[in-house]
Design a protein around this motif. Sequence first.
Motif, PDB file in Angstrom:
ATOM      1  N   TYR A  97      -9.562   5.020  -1.395  1.00 10.47           N
ATOM      2  CA  TYR A  97     -10.315   6.197  -0.929  1.00 10.47           C
ATOM      3  C   TYR A  97      -9.778   7.500  -1.521  1.00 10.47           C
ATOM      4  O   TYR A  97      -9.761   8.534  -0.849  1.00 10.47           O
ATOM      5  N   GLN A  98      -9.318   7.433  -2.778  1.00 13.10           N
ATOM      6  CA  GLN A  98      -8.748   8.622  -3.410  1.00 13.10           C
ATOM      7  C   GLN A  98      -9.497   9.056  -4.665  1.00 13.10           C
ATOM      8  O   GLN A  98      -9.206  10.117  -5.217  1.00 13.10           O
ATOM      9  N   GLY A  99     -10.458   8.262  -5.132  1.00 13.57           N
ATOM     10  CA  GLY A  99     -11.218   8.629  -6.318  1.00 13.57           C
ATOM     11  C   GLY A  99     -10.352   8.673  -7.563  1.00 13.57           C
ATOM     12  O   GLY A  99      -9.274   8.066  -7.621  1.00 13.57           O
ATOM     13  N   ASN A 236      -0.678   7.881   0.323  1.00 16.53           N
ATOM     14  CA  ASN A 236      -1.060   8.555   1.569  1.00 16.53           C
ATOM     15  C   ASN A 236      -1.492  10.004   1.418  1.00 16.53           C
ATOM     16  O   ASN A 236      -1.863  10.635   2.413  1.00 16.53           O
ATOM     17  N   VAL A 237      -1.419  10.556   0.225  1.00 14.07           N
ATOM     18  CA  VAL A 237      -1.865  11.936   0.017  1.00 14.07           C
ATOM     19  C   VAL A 237      -3.088  11.905  -0.886  1.00 14.07           C
ATOM     20  O   VAL A 237      -2.992  11.585  -2.071  1.00 14.07           O
ATOM     21  N   ALA A 238      -4.249  12.229  -0.329  1.00 14.35           N
ATOM     22  CA  ALA A 238      -5.497  12.233  -1.084  1.00 14.35           C
ATOM     23  C   ALA A 238      -5.906  13.666  -1.392  1.00 14.35           C
ATOM     24  O   ALA A 238      -5.530  14.604  -0.690  1.00 14.35           O
ATOM     25  N   GLY A 239      -6.715  13.812  -2.436  1.00 14.04           N
ATOM     26  CA  GLY A 239      -7.092  15.134  -2.921  1.00 14.04           C
ATOM     27  C   GLY A 239      -6.199  15.475  -4.105  1.00 14.04           C
ATOM     28  O   GLY A 239      -4.969  15.564  -3.960  1.00 14.04           O
ATOM     29  N   GLN A 240      -6.806  15.627  -5.294  1.00 14.37           N
ATOM     30  CA  GLN A 240      -6.010  15.788  -6.505  1.00 14.37           C
ATOM     31  C   GLN A 240      -5.077  16.992  -6.440  1.00 14.37           C
ATOM     32  O   GLN A 240      -3.894  16.889  -6.758  1.00 14.37           O
ATOM     33  N   THR A 241      -5.591  18.138  -6.016  1.00 17.60           N
ATOM     34  CA  THR A 241      -4.745  19.329  -5.938  1.00 17.60           C
ATOM     35  C   THR A 241      -3.642  19.149  -4.907  1.00 17.60           C
ATOM     36  O   THR A 241      -2.487  19.489  -5.151  1.00 17.60           O
ATOM     37  N   ASN A 323     -16.444   9.545  -0.467  1.00 13.51           N
ATOM     38  CA  ASN A 323     -15.700  10.757  -0.143  1.00 13.51           C
ATOM     39  C   ASN A 323     -14.430  10.882  -0.986  1.00 13.51           C
ATOM     40  O   ASN A 323     -14.006  11.982  -1.328  1.00 13.51           O
ATOM     41  N   GLY A 324     -13.837   9.730  -1.304  1.00 11.19           N
ATOM     42  CA  GLY A 324     -12.664   9.750  -2.178  1.00 11.19           C
ATOM     43  C   GLY A 324     -13.013  10.269  -3.556  1.00 11.19           C
ATOM     44  O   GLY A 324     -12.274  11.076  -4.136  1.00 11.19           O
ATOM     45  N   THR A 329      -9.533  15.351   0.811  1.00  5.82           N
ATOM     46  CA  THR A 329      -8.145  15.051   1.136  1.00  5.82           C
ATOM     47  C   THR A 329      -8.083  13.961   2.196  1.00  5.82           C
ATOM     48  O   THR A 329      -9.100  13.569   2.787  1.00  5.82           O
ATOM     49  N   ASP A 330      -6.889  13.478   2.475  1.00  5.84           N
ATOM     50  CA  ASP A 330      -6.715  12.455   3.495  1.00  5.84           C
ATOM     51  C   ASP A 330      -7.114  12.976   4.879  1.00  5.84           C
ATOM     52  O   ASP A 330      -7.554  12.211   5.738  1.00  5.84           O
ATOM     53  N   ARG A 331      -6.978  14.273   5.122  1.00  5.56           N
ATOM     54  CA  ARG A 331      -7.416  14.852   6.396  1.00  5.56           C
ATOM     55  C   ARG A 331      -8.935  14.980   6.467  1.00  5.56           C
ATOM     56  O   ARG A 331      -9.531  14.777   7.521  1.00  5.56           O
ATOM     57  N   GLU A 332      -9.556  15.320   5.345  1.00  5.19           N
ATOM     58  CA  GLU A 332     -10.998  15.561   5.315  1.00  5.19           C
ATOM     59  C   GLU A 332     -11.804  14.272   5.339  1.00  5.19           C
ATOM     60  O   GLU A 332     -12.905  14.228   5.887  1.00  5.19           O
ATOM     61  N   ASN A 333     -11.271  13.220   4.729  1.00  3.45           N
ATOM     62  CA  ASN A 333     -11.980  11.946   4.640  1.00  3.45           C
ATOM     63  C   ASN A 333     -11.753  11.148   5.922  1.00  3.45           C
ATOM     64  O   ASN A 333     -10.671  10.610   6.150  1.00  3.45           O
ATOM     65  N   THR A 334     -12.764  11.084   6.779  1.00  2.00           N
ATOM     66  CA  THR A 334     -12.609  10.424   8.079  1.00  2.00           C
ATOM     67  C   THR A 334     -12.372   8.918   7.948  1.00  2.00           C
ATOM     68  O   THR A 334     -11.902   8.283   8.901  1.00  2.00           O
TER      69      THR A 334
END
Length: 340
Positions: A97-99, A236-241, A323-324, A329-334
């Motif tokens: 789920y990280q794309g 465990n940390v999603a969202g590239q930035t 969503n990934g 981010t990991d917080r935004e992706n339910t």
Amino acid sequence: MNINAAFYKKSEQPLRMCIFLSFNGVATMVGALLSFGLGHATHAAIKPWKLIFLTIGLLNFCWSIIFTWFCPSTPADARFFNEKEKAIAVERVAHNYQGLKNDKLQFHQIKEAAMDLHCWFYALVGMGVGVVNGGSSNFQSALLKGFGFSGISTTILQLPTGAIEWVVVTAAGIIAIFFKNSRSILLFLTCVPGTAGLIGIHVIPLTHKWALVGCTWLQYIVGGPVILSWILLNANVAGQTKRTITNGMWFAFYAAGNIIGANIFYTNEAPKYKSGIIGLLTSYCGVMFLTIFYGIGLIWQNKRRDAKYGKVEGEAEEEAIINGFKDLTDRENTGFRYCL
């Protein structure tokens, strides 16, 4: 192209990854052998220690060029994968789920990283293992000399440390890949031998020099916690930035830890270096405490998300994958669930 992600686990790619990550242990063994050989070059135009630094420094420089050229930015860019393997790798990433990589800077993700306790956990763990690495790598020779070995003997005695690191890192990496939710446990367990070794150095009399040597060798297992903290961070940390910022925090704190570790050993405390050993021991205990706290927190967060959003299966899983790829981010992706 629809490929079952389980096929990826059966392929040799995870093993390649573990071997690559444990290359530092092999490099340590090669470095020890080179240092031992070059240390006997007493008739060279420059002093042996300068020759050692120049030779190993040149090898590191050459390797950095090779690494930069061949290391891909995404699975789809990997030159050493064929098209089928690329598709498998991309699908495996999708199930995290990280794309894939997103070059656009997301300022809200920077803010989220700065306020997320997950990111600060990785930074503090980076500092902890950095202190151990900085102390053990810079003062291993001094410790061995204090146990009654000559300067050239201490160089060859560092050879087993690379083998120990290679075995531990490879084994930990394979276990982390093939056994679900084992990363936090492994991070804790790989800190235990080094902690025991530091206690041994502190309490074992100098008359038992080989026992002290064995305790010193155990300090190079620190490569295990280093690699496992990377694995946890990237899982465990999603969202590239956000992930880029978190990686930057980890490396900054790791570098600071190395500087601290190299400056808590005082020559007037030789051969046991009480302050340095206590500092390294405190760092290990801190990492283990944080890991326990972090693992419990992940379990609680996953249960809370399941209760609020439901299990990640069927349409919910497809939405989480989409969503990934939207760089949430990991917080935004339910649908995101943390790996233990």
